[in-house]
Design an enzyme around this catalytic site. Sequence first.
Site, PDB file in Angstrom:
ATOM      1  N   HIS A 155       0.829  -1.219   0.000  1.00 32.61           N
ATOM      2  CA  HIS A 155       0.000   0.000   0.000  1.00 32.61           C
ATOM      3  C   HIS A 155       0.860   1.264   0.000  1.00 32.61           C
ATOM      4  O   HIS A 155       0.443   2.305   0.511  1.00 32.61           O
ATOM      5  CB  HIS A 155      -0.957   0.016   1.197  1.00 32.61           C
ATOM      6  N   SER A 276      15.673  20.758 -16.243  1.00 31.05           N
ATOM      7  CA  SER A 276      14.509  21.626 -16.410  1.00 31.05           C
ATOM      8  C   SER A 276      14.906  22.842 -17.220  1.00 31.05           C
ATOM      9  O   SER A 276      16.018  23.365 -17.072  1.00 31.05           O
ATOM     10  CB  SER A 276      13.987  22.063 -15.032  1.00 31.05           C
ATOM     11  N   LYS A 282      17.429  20.922 -11.241  1.00 32.90           N
ATOM     12  CA  LYS A 282      16.660  19.699 -11.433  1.00 32.90           C
ATOM     13  C   LYS A 282      17.446  18.618 -12.167  1.00 32.90           C
ATOM     14  O   LYS A 282      18.210  18.871 -13.081  1.00 32.90           O
ATOM     15  CB  LYS A 282      15.370  19.982 -12.215  1.00 32.90           C
ATOM     16  N   GLU A 289       9.935   7.943 -16.578  1.00 32.54           N
ATOM     17  CA  GLU A 289       8.615   8.534 -16.769  1.00 32.54           C
ATOM     18  C   GLU A 289       8.088   8.260 -18.181  1.00 32.54           C
ATOM     19  O   GLU A 289       6.892   7.983 -18.370  1.00 32.54           O
ATOM     20  CB  GLU A 289       8.684  10.033 -16.482  1.00 32.54           C
TER      21      GLU A 289
END
Length: 463
Positions: A155, A276, A282, A289
């Site tokens: 979970h 970024s 970043k 992704e």
Amino acid sequence: MSMWGGRFGAGPNELVAQMSESVSYDKRMYAHDIKGSQAHAIMLGKQGIIPTEDSRKICEGLEQVKEEIESGKFEFKESLEDIHMNVESRLTEVIGDAGSRLHSARSRNDQVATDMRLLLREDVDEVVQLIRGTQVALIELAEKHTETIMPGFTHLQHAQPIVLGHHLLAYVEMFDRDASRLIDCRKRFNFLPLGAGALAGSTLPIDRTFVAEHLQFDGLLQNSMDAVSDRDFCIELVSDLCILMMHISRQAEDMVFWMSQEAGWIELDDAFCTGSSLMPQKKNPDMCELARGKTARVYGDLTSLLTMMKNLPLCYNRDMQEDKERIFDAIDTVKVILAIWAPQLATMKVNKDRMYQSASDPALMATDLAEWLVRNGVPFRQAHHRVGGLVGYCKEHNKSLDQVTLEEMKTVIPESNEECLALWKPENSVRLRNVIGGTAPNQVAAQVKRWKASSFMKAEEST
């Protein structure tokens, strides 16, 4: 002249021609179309359906067409619709009337079904090889981390301590099932459709078995109507690819979380991350992704195929031309992700201290206390209830489990003794899970050893 135009008084509307063409994407099957045509021509000559000399000319002419395509000299014409008609038209230009004999005893319906199988055999072999490479990368990484402790989750909450190698080997198991499914799928579709004609076979004395053996098919499709209208093999293959992409997507999500500042457990090489356009600090795990996003794309390919086929009557229908872009897209997507996956995994740097710290909450060892009670004669349900009571006591008194004294523990768990106070270290927890399939370091090392003895690992080591 259109190769089917004898019945028609005029050519197709320009927009109809644009909608009908498939050569813009099915030209990738050129080598397989030529290979199948050569086998068909040899059979036609052997059976006396066409002169042997014409059979020889066809095979030689097809080699020339193949060379023209591979050298970039070939002009693909959308007016000829597909790869089959483009190849045959050029063949006839090269060798004359002998080329017009090639299409005896076949239809584009059984021809394309054959080409697809020839192509997909190679694609399956390539995808399986890429899966094996990913497994190798995972096994090698797992071998380095048989004792690296981290929290396991249920979970998305910390559950019990595990070792990182155990987690990585879970994906090795998944990918092995993926490879097995693809290999099994390949066996199921490796049967020859050629000879089915448009739908009813041929009145000419063809030898389908000869063609099947020449093209290394395992046998013949036994019903001509099924042979030309079946796309189960495409749907099954893309379905298998969907399951594979689901596994990749799950691991991608793991790595995205592991790389977050909240976890800080791993770092991936700069080569597999991006920055970024606005925020200079970043470093984003974009390949992970994109893998998640492209999983949805492959799912869409499967949905398209299933929807395309769901209401089609027997036999062939032009709707089925839409299968190629979807199957090609699914295969290409999987290939590019897998080609990245193993090199990316090989760059993974692990912060063992952060992982260990995250697994050190004594609450993760609550089950260990319950199982200690079971070993000492307490029924599990009672043990579970009593340990739950101790957790509640700690929460009420703002204490962690390892801060509880034996006297306090006995108020909730009368059977407890000094041994219970030593249960709160994660290294003890993983060591005690010494069962086959468990996360104990020696069990994980045994899993690694088993995988390293597998045929694909031995093949990798020999290269």
